[in-house]
Design a protein around this motif. Structure first.
Motif, PDB file in Angstrom:
ATOM      1  N   MET A  42     -58.278  38.309   0.596  1.00  0.00           N
ATOM      2  CA  MET A  42     -58.405  39.721   0.941  1.00  0.00           C
ATOM      3  C   MET A  42     -58.159  40.621  -0.268  1.00  0.00           C
ATOM      4  SD  MET A  42     -59.355  40.509   4.025  1.00  0.00           S
ATOM      5  CE  MET A  42     -58.753  42.196   4.186  1.00  0.00           C
ATOM      6  N   LYS A  43     -58.043  40.044  -1.430  1.00  0.00           N
ATOM      7  CA  LYS A  43     -57.792  40.817  -2.657  1.00  0.00           C
ATOM      8  C   LYS A  43     -58.873  41.885  -2.846  1.00  0.00           C
ATOM      9  CE  LYS A  43     -56.963  40.346  -7.640  1.00  0.00           C
ATOM     10  NZ  LYS A  43     -55.700  41.111  -7.580  1.00  0.00           N
ATOM     11  N   GLY A  44     -58.450  43.151  -2.904  1.00  0.00           N
ATOM     12  CA  GLY A  44     -59.374  44.261  -3.114  1.00  0.00           C
ATOM     13  C   GLY A  44     -60.202  44.619  -1.893  1.00  0.00           C
ATOM     14  N   LYS A  45     -59.919  43.992  -0.744  1.00  0.00           N
ATOM     15  CA  LYS A  45     -60.696  44.230   0.479  1.00  0.00           C
ATOM     16  C   LYS A  45     -59.979  45.233   1.389  1.00  0.00           C
ATOM     17  CE  LYS A  45     -63.693  40.930  -0.522  1.00  0.00           C
ATOM     18  NZ  LYS A  45     -65.118  41.200  -0.837  1.00  0.00           N
ATOM     19  N   LEU A  46     -60.736  45.833   2.299  1.00  0.00           N
ATOM     20  CA  LEU A  46     -60.178  46.792   3.245  1.00  0.00           C
ATOM     21  C   LEU A  46     -59.621  46.084   4.474  1.00  0.00           C
ATOM     22  CD1 LEU A  46     -62.737  49.751   3.233  1.00  0.00           C
ATOM     23  CD2 LEU A  46     -60.328  49.851   2.557  1.00  0.00           C
ATOM     24  N   LEU A  47     -58.365  46.362   4.789  1.00  0.00           N
ATOM     25  CA  LEU A  47     -57.696  45.763   5.936  1.00  0.00           C
ATOM     26  C   LEU A  47     -57.420  46.824   6.998  1.00  0.00           C
ATOM     27  CD1 LEU A  47     -56.084  43.223   7.097  1.00  0.00           C
ATOM     28  CD2 LEU A  47     -54.059  44.380   6.182  1.00  0.00           C
ATOM     29  N   THR A  91     -52.043  42.660  -1.839  1.00  0.00           N
ATOM     30  CA  THR A  91     -53.351  42.054  -2.099  1.00  0.00           C
ATOM     31  C   THR A  91     -54.509  42.980  -1.757  1.00  0.00           C
ATOM     32  OG1 THR A  91     -52.448  39.851  -1.625  1.00  0.00           O
ATOM     33  CG2 THR A  91     -54.844  40.084  -1.523  1.00  0.00           C
ATOM     34  N   VAL A  92     -54.404  43.713  -0.651  1.00  0.00           N
ATOM     35  CA  VAL A  92     -55.549  44.474  -0.139  1.00  0.00           C
ATOM     36  C   VAL A  92     -55.818  45.738  -0.936  1.00  0.00           C
ATOM     37  CG1 VAL A  92     -55.194  43.559   2.174  1.00  0.00           C
ATOM     38  CG2 VAL A  92     -54.142  45.750   1.537  1.00  0.00           C
ATOM     39  N   LYS A  93     -56.980  46.304  -0.731  1.00  0.00           N
ATOM     40  CA  LYS A  93     -57.408  47.514  -1.434  1.00  0.00           C
ATOM     41  C   LYS A  93     -56.450  48.670  -1.162  1.00  0.00           C
ATOM     42  CE  LYS A  93     -61.524  50.327  -2.262  1.00  0.00           C
ATOM     43  NZ  LYS A  93     -62.958  50.536  -1.900  1.00  0.00           N
ATOM     44  N   ASN A  94     -56.064  49.353  -2.220  1.00  0.00           N
ATOM     45  CA  ASN A  94     -55.152  50.504  -2.157  1.00  0.00           C
ATOM     46  C   ASN A  94     -53.751  50.140  -1.674  1.00  0.00           C
ATOM     47  OD1 ASN A  94     -57.327  52.214  -2.907  1.00  0.00           O
ATOM     48  ND2 ASN A  94     -57.944  52.394  -0.761  1.00  0.00           N
ATOM     49  N   GLN A  95     -53.501  48.852  -1.513  1.00  0.00           N
ATOM     50  CA  GLN A  95     -52.208  48.371  -1.013  1.00  0.00           C
ATOM     51  C   GLN A  95     -51.796  49.105   0.266  1.00  0.00           C
ATOM     52  OE1 GLN A  95     -49.533  48.670  -4.406  1.00  0.00           O
ATOM     53  NE2 GLN A  95     -50.081  46.605  -5.033  1.00  0.00           N
ATOM     54  N   LYS A 147     -45.484  41.231  -0.202  1.00  0.00           N
ATOM     55  CA  LYS A 147     -46.029  40.126  -0.991  1.00  0.00           C
ATOM     56  C   LYS A 147     -46.960  39.227  -0.189  1.00  0.00           C
ATOM     57  CE  LYS A 147     -42.226  39.903  -4.333  1.00  0.00           C
ATOM     58  NZ  LYS A 147     -41.156  39.044  -4.922  1.00  0.00           N
ATOM     59  N   VAL A 148     -46.837  39.257   1.136  1.00  0.00           N
ATOM     60  CA  VAL A 148     -47.676  38.401   1.982  1.00  0.00           C
ATOM     61  C   VAL A 148     -49.117  38.880   1.990  1.00  0.00           C
ATOM     62  CG1 VAL A 148     -48.043  37.504   4.304  1.00  0.00           C
ATOM     63  CG2 VAL A 148     -45.715  37.771   3.428  1.00  0.00           C
ATOM     64  N   LEU A 149     -49.317  40.196   2.143  1.00  0.00           N
ATOM     65  CA  LEU A 149     -50.678  40.714   2.271  1.00  0.00           C
ATOM     66  C   LEU A 149     -50.864  42.108   1.671  1.00  0.00           C
ATOM     67  CD1 LEU A 149     -53.507  40.101   3.413  1.00  0.00           C
ATOM     68  CD2 LEU A 149     -52.746  41.028   5.607  1.00  0.00           C
TER      69      LEU A 149
END
Length: 222
Positions: free
Chosen positions: A92-97, A119-123, A114-116
């Protein structure tokens, strides 16, 4: 756990379970939809008397409300379209959650970055008032993944015959216990709910309700 059917009637596992528990005492339950992000306020304010809809036991919530004994286990999972080939949290690195506002999933997302989260876009997660809205955006590609309850995800996708279209991935979040939230001073009510659920387990009615909604017995294993 609780939703409106095609006719607009409130239904679901928790609806049936709550109704069955209070039937033991000759009490009819009135179900009141609320803004989930305001649930503890609605409880303490007296708008509602119980929070009973896939409500996870957390330390933060324990400061505000009293809990019944756990009646079901749950965990947070990442839902992604099969075509995206995303099958792990790191992907999911850089992806929208997406996540539901006020949900236990969003709580652990923030508290265990640190779990997710990192990793994702805009944290950060795109927040929704309901999982229904979030799943619509997931299917249309407006978000890349959705963090949600495994229980609800499995039921929702199964009912729509869409399980084969999505990946359901477990990360490093701990499993959760579903409980009923009650005001701090309503000790007798907590006792009666615990006794009611225990009685339903004893008679097999709990298992019958569980099988109706999930196809299996979800009673906590002793």
């Amino acid at each position: 756990m609780g939703f409106r059917d095609k006719e607009g009637n409130l239904t679901g596992f928790d609806i049936d379970l709550a109704s069955a528990v209070f039937k033991e005492y000759g009490i009819n339950v009135v179900f009141q939809p609320i803004d989930w992000s305001m649930k503890e306020f609605e409880l303490t304010n007296g708008t509602i008397d119980l929070i009973w809809n896939g409500y996870s036991k957390t330390a933060e919530r324990a400061r505000k409300v009293q809990f019944t004994k756990p009646y079901m286990k749950n965990e947070q999972v990442l839902i992604t379209p099969k075509k995206s080939k995303i099958k792990s949290f790191p992907q999911m690195k850089g992806k929208l959650l997406g996540a539901q506002n006020g949900s236990s999933g969003y709580d652990v997302f923030i508290k265990q970055p640190k779990v997710l989260k990192d990793t994702v876009k805009n944290q950060e997660a795109v927040l929704y008032d309901s999982f229904n809205e979030a799943l619509i955006d997931l299917k249309s590609g407006r978000i890349d993944g959705l963090l949600m309850d495994k229980v609800y995800a499995g039921y929702y996708l199964k009912q729509r015959h869409e399980l084969a279209e999505f990946n359901m991935t477990t990360g490093n979040y701990q499993s959760e216990n579903f409980v009923v939230g009650v005001r701090k001073n309503d000790n007798e009510l907590v006792k009666k709910i615990n006794e009611g659920i225990a009685q339903l387990e004893k008679t097999g009615e709990f298992q019958k309700i569980s099988t109706k909604w999930f196809g299996e017995d979800v009673t906590p294993k002793k």
